[in-house]
Design a protein around this motif. Structure first.
Motif, PDB file in Angstrom:
ATOM      1  N   UNK A  60       5.978  18.681   9.119  1.00 22.96           N
ATOM      2  CA  UNK A  60       5.787  19.640   8.851  1.00 22.96           C
ATOM      3  C   UNK A  60       3.825  19.128   8.268  1.00 22.96           C
ATOM      4  N   UNK A  61       3.864  18.681   6.809  1.00 24.28           N
ATOM      5  CA  UNK A  61       2.980  18.062   7.044  1.00 24.28           C
ATOM      6  C   UNK A  61       1.678  17.051   7.798  1.00 24.28           C
ATOM      7  N   UNK A  62       2.074  17.147   8.615  1.00 22.74           N
ATOM      8  CA  UNK A  62       1.637  16.500   9.803  1.00 22.74           C
ATOM      9  C   UNK A  62       0.566  18.298  10.513  1.00 22.74           C
ATOM     10  N   UNK A  63       1.708  18.699  10.742  1.00 20.39           N
ATOM     11  CA  UNK A  63       1.802  19.651  12.056  1.00 20.39           C
ATOM     12  C   UNK A  63       0.848  20.763  10.679  1.00 20.39           C
ATOM     13  N   UNK A  64       0.800  21.232   9.772  1.00 14.82           N
ATOM     14  CA  UNK A  64      -0.075  22.097   8.878  1.00 14.82           C
ATOM     15  C   UNK A  64      -1.038  21.849   7.918  1.00 14.82           C
ATOM     16  N   UNK A  65      -1.343  19.850   8.024  1.00 17.51           N
ATOM     17  CA  UNK A  65      -2.276  19.584   7.302  1.00 17.51           C
ATOM     18  C   UNK A  65      -2.259  19.301   6.445  1.00 17.51           C
ATOM     19  N   UNK A  66      -1.053  19.899   4.998  1.00 14.73           N
ATOM     20  CA  UNK A  66      -0.820  19.943   3.941  1.00 14.73           C
ATOM     21  C   UNK A  66       0.097  20.076   2.965  1.00 14.73           C
ATOM     22  N   UNK A  67      -0.095  19.098   1.935  1.00 15.32           N
ATOM     23  CA  UNK A  67       1.125  18.625   1.355  1.00 15.32           C
ATOM     24  C   UNK A  67       2.675  19.210   1.172  1.00 15.32           C
ATOM     25  N   UNK A  68       3.271  18.417   1.643  1.00 14.51           N
ATOM     26  CA  UNK A  68       4.565  18.763   1.116  1.00 14.51           C
ATOM     27  C   UNK A  68       5.154  18.233  -0.062  1.00 14.51           C
ATOM     28  N   UNK A  69       5.496  19.362  -0.130  1.00 11.96           N
ATOM     29  CA  UNK A  69       6.441  18.557  -1.985  1.00 11.96           C
ATOM     30  C   UNK A  69       8.473  18.940  -1.021  1.00 11.96           C
ATOM     31  N   UNK A  70       9.078  17.815  -1.240  1.00 15.76           N
ATOM     32  CA  UNK A  70      10.943  17.866  -1.270  1.00 15.76           C
ATOM     33  C   UNK A  70      11.418  16.943  -2.193  1.00 15.76           C
ATOM     34  N   UNK A  71      12.846  16.751  -1.761  1.00 17.66           N
ATOM     35  CA  UNK A  71      13.844  16.494  -2.741  1.00 17.66           C
ATOM     36  C   UNK A  71      14.538  15.397  -1.583  1.00 17.66           C
ATOM     37  N   UNK A  72      14.592  14.205  -2.176  1.00 21.57           N
ATOM     38  CA  UNK A  72      15.400  13.124  -1.164  1.00 21.57           C
ATOM     39  C   UNK A  72      15.917  12.714  -2.029  1.00 21.57           C
ATOM     40  N   UNK A  73      17.630  12.444  -1.653  1.00 18.69           N
ATOM     41  CA  UNK A  73      18.672  12.216  -2.036  1.00 18.69           C
ATOM     42  C   UNK A  73      19.002  11.448  -1.661  1.00 18.69           C
ATOM     43  N   UNK A  74      18.638  10.767  -2.894  1.00 17.22           N
ATOM     44  CA  UNK A  74      19.161   8.690  -2.816  1.00 17.22           C
ATOM     45  C   UNK A  74      17.939   8.168  -3.826  1.00 17.22           C
ATOM     46  N   UNK A  75      17.979   7.160  -3.965  1.00 16.41           N
ATOM     47  CA  UNK A  75      17.350   6.559  -4.213  1.00 16.41           C
ATOM     48  C   UNK A  75      16.035   5.831  -4.088  1.00 16.41           C
ATOM     49  N   UNK A  76      14.653   5.195  -4.105  1.00 19.84           N
ATOM     50  CA  UNK A  76      13.851   4.921  -3.907  1.00 19.84           C
ATOM     51  C   UNK A  76      14.282   4.211  -2.592  1.00 19.84           C
ATOM     52  N   UNK A  77      14.647   3.556  -3.495  1.00 20.70           N
ATOM     53  CA  UNK A  77      14.609   1.995  -2.177  1.00 20.70           C
ATOM     54  C   UNK A  77      16.108   2.890  -0.829  1.00 20.70           C
ATOM     55  N   UNK A  78      16.515   3.813  -1.230  1.00 20.81           N
ATOM     56  CA  UNK A  78      16.774   4.150  -0.119  1.00 20.81           C
ATOM     57  C   UNK A  78      15.900   4.970   0.684  1.00 20.81           C
ATOM     58  N   UNK A  79      14.491   6.095   0.112  1.00 23.95           N
ATOM     59  CA  UNK A  79      13.415   6.924   0.840  1.00 23.95           C
ATOM     60  C   UNK A  79      12.746   5.570   1.275  1.00 23.95           C
ATOM     61  N   UNK A  80      12.328   4.319   0.711  1.00 23.41           N
ATOM     62  CA  UNK A  80      11.681   3.516   1.531  1.00 23.41           C
ATOM     63  C   UNK A  80      12.014   2.928   2.989  1.00 23.41           C
ATOM     64  N   UNK A  81      13.290   2.632   2.964  1.00 23.82           N
ATOM     65  CA  UNK A  81      14.285   2.109   4.409  1.00 23.82           C
ATOM     66  C   UNK A  81      14.506   3.368   5.013  1.00 23.82           C
ATOM     67  N   UNK A  82      14.541   4.371   4.620  1.00 26.28           N
ATOM     68  CA  UNK A  82      14.243   5.765   5.979  1.00 26.28           C
ATOM     69  C   UNK A  82      12.970   5.298   6.408  1.00 26.28           C
ATOM     70  N   UNK A  83      11.295   5.418   5.176  1.00 22.87           N
ATOM     71  CA  UNK A  83      10.206   5.707   6.140  1.00 22.87           C
ATOM     72  C   UNK A  83       9.934   4.258   6.744  1.00 22.87           C
ATOM     73  N   UNK A  84      10.123   3.465   6.680  1.00 26.35           N
ATOM     74  CA  UNK A  84      10.069   1.912   7.245  1.00 26.35           C
ATOM     75  C   UNK A  84      10.999   2.215   8.671  1.00 26.35           C
ATOM     76  N   UNK A  85      11.970   2.526   8.841  1.00 29.55           N
ATOM     77  CA  UNK A  85      12.857   2.529  10.088  1.00 29.55           C
ATOM     78  C   UNK A  85      12.145   3.720  11.079  1.00 29.55           C
ATOM     79  N   UNK A  86      11.722   4.449  10.213  1.00 27.29           N
ATOM     80  CA  UNK A  86      10.843   5.874  11.217  1.00 27.29           C
ATOM     81  C   UNK A  86       9.462   5.369  12.046  1.00 27.29           C
ATOM     82  N   UNK A  87       8.651   4.113  10.755  1.00 26.49           N
ATOM     83  CA  UNK A  87       8.086   3.584  11.562  1.00 26.49           C
ATOM     84  C   UNK A  87       6.341   3.700  11.201  1.00 26.49           C
TER      85      UNK A  87
END
Length: 79
Positions: A16-43
């Protein structure tokens, strides 16, 4: 412009951020380390700034995904 929405996945928020060239605010369920892992897995190529709020922490995450820039504000929570 900042869009505040609950997304079904981290990829949805980034897309959504890419498509609309805007900042998206959201909630992630989990710790920052989990978030970091997912971002790395996405490439995604990314970096972040930690923002300490009164009762929580938000992360300003920015970078590129599949050649396009994105920026999301994420609050990590436990549900």
């Amino acid at each position: 412009m900042i869009t505040l929405k609950k997304f079904s996945s981290l990829l949805s928020a980034i897309s959504t951020s890419v498509e609309y060239s805007e900042i998206v605010r959201t909630t992630f369920v989990g710790a920052f380390t989990d978030l970091s892992t997912q971002l790395h897995e996405l490439g995604a190529d990314w970096d972040y700034t930690r923002i300490d709020l009164n009762d929580s922490t938000m992360y300003d995450i920015y970078g590129t995904y599949e050649g396009s820039e994105f920026r999301i504000y994420v609050t990590c929570v436990w549900e």
